[in-house]
Design an enzyme around this catalytic site. Structure first.
Site, PDB file in Angstrom:
ATOM      1  N   ARG A 182      -7.823  -4.360  -3.192  1.00 41.47           N
ATOM      2  CA  ARG A 182      -7.390  -3.183  -3.963  1.00 41.47           C
ATOM      3  C   ARG A 182      -8.382  -2.959  -5.105  1.00 41.47           C
ATOM      4  O   ARG A 182      -8.210  -3.494  -6.198  1.00 41.47           O
ATOM      5  CB  ARG A 182      -5.973  -3.415  -4.521  1.00 41.47           C
ATOM      6  CG  ARG A 182      -4.950  -3.638  -3.431  1.00 41.47           C
ATOM      7  CD  ARG A 182      -3.546  -3.863  -3.954  1.00 41.47           C
ATOM      8  NE  ARG A 182      -2.758  -4.517  -2.927  1.00 41.47           N
ATOM      9  CZ  ARG A 182      -2.236  -3.896  -1.865  1.00 41.47           C
ATOM     10  NH1 ARG A 182      -2.368  -2.605  -1.730  1.00 41.47           N
ATOM     11  NH2 ARG A 182      -1.559  -4.578  -0.961  1.00 41.47           N
ATOM     12  N   CYS A 184       0.839  -1.212   0.000  1.00 38.29           N
ATOM     13  CA  CYS A 184       0.000   0.000   0.000  1.00 38.29           C
ATOM     14  C   CYS A 184       0.870   1.256   0.000  1.00 38.29           C
ATOM     15  O   CYS A 184       0.560   2.243  -0.666  1.00 38.29           O
ATOM     16  CB  CYS A 184      -0.905   0.034   1.230  1.00 38.29           C
ATOM     17  SG  CYS A 184      -2.055  -1.339   1.295  1.00 38.29           S
TER      18      CYS A 184
HETATM   19  C1  BEZ Z   1       0.559  -4.595   1.815  1.00 38.20           C
HETATM   20  O1  BEZ Z   1       1.769  -4.722   1.889  1.00 38.20           O
HETATM   21  O2  BEZ Z   1       0.031  -3.565   1.415  1.00 38.20           O
HETATM   22  C2  BEZ Z   1      -0.306  -5.763   2.193  1.00 38.20           C
HETATM   23  C3  BEZ Z   1       0.148  -7.027   1.922  1.00 38.20           C
HETATM   24  C4  BEZ Z   1      -0.633  -8.110   2.294  1.00 38.20           C
HETATM   25  C5  BEZ Z   1      -1.846  -7.903   2.934  1.00 38.20           C
HETATM   26  C6  BEZ Z   1      -2.296  -6.610   3.168  1.00 38.20           C
HETATM   27  C7  BEZ Z   1      -1.523  -5.539   2.796  1.00 38.20           C
END
Ligand code: BEZ
Length: 237
Positions: free
Chosen positions: A137, A54
């Site tokens: 997402r 994110c």
């Molecule tokens: C992230 O790094 O944004 C992420 C990765 C796995 C699950 C949720 C967020």
């Protein structure tokens, strides 16, 4: 429970009016989509604050905000976190994080707090098979009339391609402005597609070379569309 699950996975469809909501964001309260009436807006969700994928996405999107604004499109983010977490995360991004040479990036677009998941549920951003408390997402392209025109979903582990989001916006605007369709991998300057002939007469006329287009067959017709003409129409609009 069944009904609640249905609500969680209910997704708006292409062509539907964007579900309305009021929310608190890092830029103050918003009334969505009314506050964006007359403009394009991209509403996107991410799983959680202070997570690496994110963070890379926020740095990328924030560094493209002017580019989207030039194309007449605002950005609005959402995650199922609270306002203070959002503020702390955005401050950390600006102060500490570098991604692909981009650093000191300030996120100026609103980031919605959605602890109650009210907005995420309205937009089908919770996909229980992926995670029942984090938004996936999701990306919603909403046009100036408040209609959902494109939806793209990615799972938690897959960071979005922001060049593709920009390409999709320009292609949507081009289709509206010039009443054409855009073929695979289209970019401004490439030929555009004319909708298939709707009658035998139109099909014949096209194949007889009576229209300003190139037809490989009656259903596959394209025409040139100058890159500058496209950009002149779709940017700053
Ligand atoms: C992230 O790094 O944004 C992420 C990765 C796995 C699950 C949720 C967020």
């Amino acid at each position: 429970m069944e009904e609640q699950n249905d609500k969680i996975v209910a997704m708006p469809r292409l062509g539907d009016p964007a579900p309305a909501f009021k929310a608190v964001t890092t830029q103050g309260e918003i009334n969505f989509p009314a506050d964006y009436s007359g403009k394009w807006v991209i509403l996107f969700s991410h799983p959680a604050d202070f997570t690496p994928v994110c963070t890379s996405e926020f740095i990328t999107f924030a560094s493209m905000e002017d580019q989207f604004a030039e194309a007449g499109c605002s950005l609005v983010g959402l995650s199922i976190d609270g306002l203070y977490s959002h503020i702390a995360w955005l401050r950390t991004i600006k102060e500490k994080i570098e991604y692909k040479g981009k650093k000191n990036v300030e996120v100026n677009f609103p980031l919605i707090e959605d602890i109650t998941m009210d907005v995420a549920k309205k937009y089908g951003m919770i996909q229980p098979g992926e995670d029942s408390t984090k938004a996936v997402r999701a990306v919603f392209f909403i046009d100036p009339k408040g209609i959902i025109r494109t939806i793209i979903y990615y799972p938690l582990s897959l960071g979005r391609n922001f060049d593709e989001l920009y390409r999709a916006l320009i292609a949507l605007k081009t289709a509206d402005e010039f009443n054409v369709a855009t073929p695979a991998d289209w970019r401004p300057g490439d030929d555009v597609i004319i909708s298939p002939a709707g009658s035998c007469g139109a099909a014949k006329s096209r194949m007889d070379g009576k229209e300003e287009m190139t037809c490989q067959d009656w259903f596959f017709c394209s025409k040139k569309l100058d890159k500058d003409e496209v950009l002149k129409k779709v940017l700053k609009k």
